[in-house]
Design an enzyme around this catalytic site. Structure first.
Site, mmCIF file in Angstrom:
data_model
loop_
_atom_site.group_PDB
_atom_site.id
_atom_site.type_symbol
_atom_site.label_atom_id
_atom_site.label_comp_id
_atom_site.label_asym_id
_atom_site.label_seq_id
_atom_site.Cartn_x
_atom_site.Cartn_y
_atom_site.Cartn_z
ATOM 1 N N ALA A 72 70.065 -12.325 -19.088
ATOM 2 C CA ALA A 72 71.470 -12.650 -18.816
ATOM 3 C C ALA A 72 71.624 -14.148 -18.639
ATOM 4 O O ALA A 72 70.668 -14.852 -18.288
ATOM 5 C CB ALA A 72 71.949 -11.916 -17.559
ATOM 6 N N ASP A 73 72.831 -14.613 -18.867
ATOM 7 C CA ASP A 73 73.165 -16.013 -18.610
ATOM 8 C C ASP A 73 74.621 -16.088 -18.186
ATOM 9 O O ASP A 73 75.486 -15.454 -18.806
ATOM 10 C CB ASP A 73 72.942 -16.881 -19.855
ATOM 11 C CG ASP A 73 72.987 -18.353 -19.496
ATOM 12 O OD1 ASP A 73 72.040 -18.829 -18.836
ATOM 13 O OD2 ASP A 73 73.980 -19.018 -19.843
ATOM 14 N N THR A 74 74.883 -16.844 -17.135
ATOM 15 C CA THR A 74 76.237 -16.961 -16.599
ATOM 16 C C THR A 74 76.751 -18.383 -16.796
ATOM 17 O O THR A 74 76.044 -19.349 -16.520
ATOM 18 C CB THR A 74 76.266 -16.584 -15.110
ATOM 19 O OG1 THR A 74 75.816 -15.227 -14.978
ATOM 20 C CG2 THR A 74 77.665 -16.701 -14.529
ATOM 21 N N GLY A 109 76.741 -13.430 -20.260
ATOM 22 C CA GLY A 109 76.201 -12.794 -21.449
ATOM 23 C C GLY A 109 74.995 -11.971 -21.047
ATOM 24 O O GLY A 109 74.190 -12.405 -20.217
#
Length: 189
Positions: A72-74, A109
Site C-alpha cells: 500500500a501507499d498513501t 493505493g
C-alpha cells in the site's frame, strides 16, 4: 464472511496498517523490500498511490506464490501538491499550516499479488481541517513527531481529535489502509 485460507505477507512497516489488519482478524507476516518510490510527474494523485503500491508488489515477483502479498501507499494532496512525509520539522510546520482551515484529499493505493496476478485499487477520502494555531501545530509536531506520515499527520493522533471537522469517505483509508475495500478484494481471491 471472509475466512482467511491463505497466508498474507504485509510489505509495510507501518504500525497503523499492522493494527488495521489485526483489527480485521487477519494473520500476516511482515517482509520488507527496499523500493524506489519515485513516480512519473504527470500522474494524478490516485495514479501515484497505485503506481507506488504496484511497484512495491513487483519487488516480490518470482517469490513463493503460496501467499498473498499486500502492499500500500498513501498520498496526501492539497490543491494539486503532493504532501509526502515531511523531511524535517520546518517541512512538517509548512504542511500542517497549509492544511489548517482547508480541505485536502487522502489517496491510498493497494495492491494484492497472488500467483503472478496482481489486483490494484485506490480509495479517496476528503478531510476537512479546522483552523490551527501555530502553537497547536508546534505542540503536535514536537509531541507526536509525525515525520513518518504523509501530510505530516495521523488522523488517529491528537490532531485528528481536535482538528478534523469531518471526512467524506473511509476513515481507515486516512490511516493508510482502506479496510472496507481490502476486505472485498480479499474475498474475491
Amino acid at each position: 464472511m471472509y475466512k482467511q485460507t491463505l497466508p498474507i505477507v504485509l510489505a509495510s512497516k507501518s504500525p497503523r496498517r499492522q493494527e488495521l489488519l489485526r483489527a480485521m482478524g487477519l494473520e500476516f507476516s511482515i517482509v520488507l523490500k527496499e523500493v524506489d518510490e519515485s513516480y512519473p510527474e504527470e500522474l494524478s494523485p490516485a495514479d501515484i498511490a497505485v503506481y507506488i503500491s504496484d511497484k512495491k508488489a513487483r519487488a516480490f515477483a518470482g517469490t513463493d506464490d503460496d501467499h498473498i502479498v499486500l502492499t500500500a501507499d498513501t498520498i496526501v494532496a492539497f490543491e494539486g501538491e503532493i504532501l509526502g512525509k515531511p523531511s524535517d520539522r520546518a517541512d512538517a510546520v509548512r504542511m500542517l499550516s497549509q492544511l489548517s482551515g482547508s480541505r485536502h484529499e487522502v489517496y491510498t493505493g493497494v495492491t494484492l499479488a497472488y500467483k503472478g496476478m496482481t489486483t490494484s485499487f485506490y480509495d479517496l477520502t476528503e478531510v476537512y481541517f479546522s483552523g490551527l494555531t501555530s502553537e497547536q501545530i508546534e505542540y503536535y509536531i514536537d509531541t507526536f513527531k509525525p515525520f513518518d506520515k504523509a501530510g505530516a499527520y495521523g488522523i488517529q493522533d491528537w490532531i485528528g481529535m481536535i482538528a478534523v471537522e469531518k471526512i467524506t469517505g473511509s476513515y481507515t483509508n486516512v490511516m493508510g489502509l482502506p479496510t472496507e475495500r481490502l476486505y472485498r478484494a480479499l474475498m474475491a481471491i
